[in-house]
Design a protein around this motif. Sequence first.
Motif, mmCIF file in Angstrom:
data_model
loop_
_atom_site.group_PDB
_atom_site.id
_atom_site.type_symbol
_atom_site.label_atom_id
_atom_site.label_comp_id
_atom_site.label_asym_id
_atom_site.label_seq_id
_atom_site.Cartn_x
_atom_site.Cartn_y
_atom_site.Cartn_z
ATOM 1 N N PRO A 1 0.826 -1.209 0.000
ATOM 2 C CA PRO A 1 0.000 0.000 0.000
ATOM 3 C C PRO A 1 0.863 1.263 0.000
ATOM 4 C CG PRO A 1 -0.017 -1.027 2.161
ATOM 5 C CD PRO A 1 0.723 -1.952 1.243
ATOM 6 N N ASN A 2 0.333 2.320 -0.615
ATOM 7 C CA ASN A 2 1.011 3.606 -0.635
ATOM 8 C C ASN A 2 0.743 4.291 0.707
ATOM 9 O OD1 ASN A 2 1.943 6.172 -1.036
ATOM 10 N ND2 ASN A 2 1.133 6.335 -3.115
ATOM 11 N N LEU A 3 1.758 4.402 1.539
ATOM 12 C CA LEU A 3 1.580 4.937 2.880
ATOM 13 C C LEU A 3 1.220 6.417 2.872
ATOM 14 C CD1 LEU A 3 4.427 3.144 4.841
ATOM 15 C CD2 LEU A 3 2.013 2.602 4.778
ATOM 16 N N ALA A 4 1.728 7.164 1.920
ATOM 17 C CA ALA A 4 1.408 8.590 1.855
ATOM 18 C C ALA A 4 -0.090 8.784 1.622
ATOM 19 C CB ALA A 4 2.222 9.260 0.758
ATOM 20 N N LYS A 5 -0.664 7.993 0.720
ATOM 21 C CA LYS A 5 -2.105 8.098 0.452
ATOM 22 C C LYS A 5 -2.914 7.654 1.660
ATOM 23 C CE LYS A 5 -1.960 7.592 -4.562
ATOM 24 N NZ LYS A 5 -2.340 6.755 -5.708
ATOM 25 N N LYS A 6 -2.468 6.586 2.322
ATOM 26 C CA LYS A 6 -3.177 6.106 3.510
ATOM 27 C C LYS A 6 -3.182 7.170 4.600
ATOM 28 C CE LYS A 6 -4.443 1.816 2.810
ATOM 29 N NZ LYS A 6 -5.836 1.442 2.798
ATOM 30 N N LEU A 7 -2.045 7.837 4.811
ATOM 31 C CA LEU A 7 -1.971 8.880 5.835
ATOM 32 C C LEU A 7 -2.892 10.047 5.503
ATOM 33 C CD1 LEU A 7 1.833 8.950 6.707
ATOM 34 C CD2 LEU A 7 -0.039 8.186 8.154
ATOM 35 N N GLU A 8 -2.957 10.417 4.235
ATOM 36 C CA GLU A 8 -3.863 11.491 3.826
ATOM 37 C C GLU A 8 -5.321 11.102 4.095
ATOM 38 O OE1 GLU A 8 -3.358 14.634 2.839
ATOM 39 O OE2 GLU A 8 -1.241 14.243 3.280
ATOM 40 N N GLU A 9 -5.681 9.860 3.788
ATOM 41 C CA GLU A 9 -7.046 9.393 4.055
ATOM 42 C C GLU A 9 -7.354 9.444 5.545
ATOM 43 O OE1 GLU A 9 -7.538 5.503 2.402
ATOM 44 O OE2 GLU A 9 -7.108 6.167 0.362
ATOM 45 N N ILE A 10 -6.406 9.014 6.365
ATOM 46 C CA ILE A 10 -6.603 9.022 7.822
ATOM 47 C C ILE A 10 -6.769 10.448 8.320
ATOM 48 C CG2 ILE A 10 -5.465 8.547 10.020
ATOM 49 C CD1 ILE A 10 -4.256 6.037 8.644
ATOM 50 N N LYS A 11 -5.931 11.377 7.810
ATOM 51 C CA LYS A 11 -6.042 12.785 8.219
ATOM 52 C C LYS A 11 -7.408 13.351 7.856
ATOM 53 C CE LYS A 11 -1.163 13.984 7.957
ATOM 54 N NZ LYS A 11 -0.136 14.761 7.224
#
Length: 66
Positions: free
Chosen positions: A44-54
């Motif tokens: 998984p792309n961690l940058a995209k996951k972090l943006e979704e979580i934010k």
Amino acid sequence: MSSRELQIKTTSRALLADAILQFLLGFTLGNVVGIYLAQNHDIPNLAKKLEEIKKDVDTKKKPPSS
């Protein structure tokens, strides 16, 4: 230079060389494993996951509009 000073200098150079070699081997192995995993597995792309979580956290913090 005494024999003892020469021995200490040689030993410190050997320790430095060992540390550099260990770093380079670890760095290289880490890169090879990372490249293999990125190419052959669905990572998984961690940058995209972090943006979704934010975004999720921000929407939960906002008061409901009425």
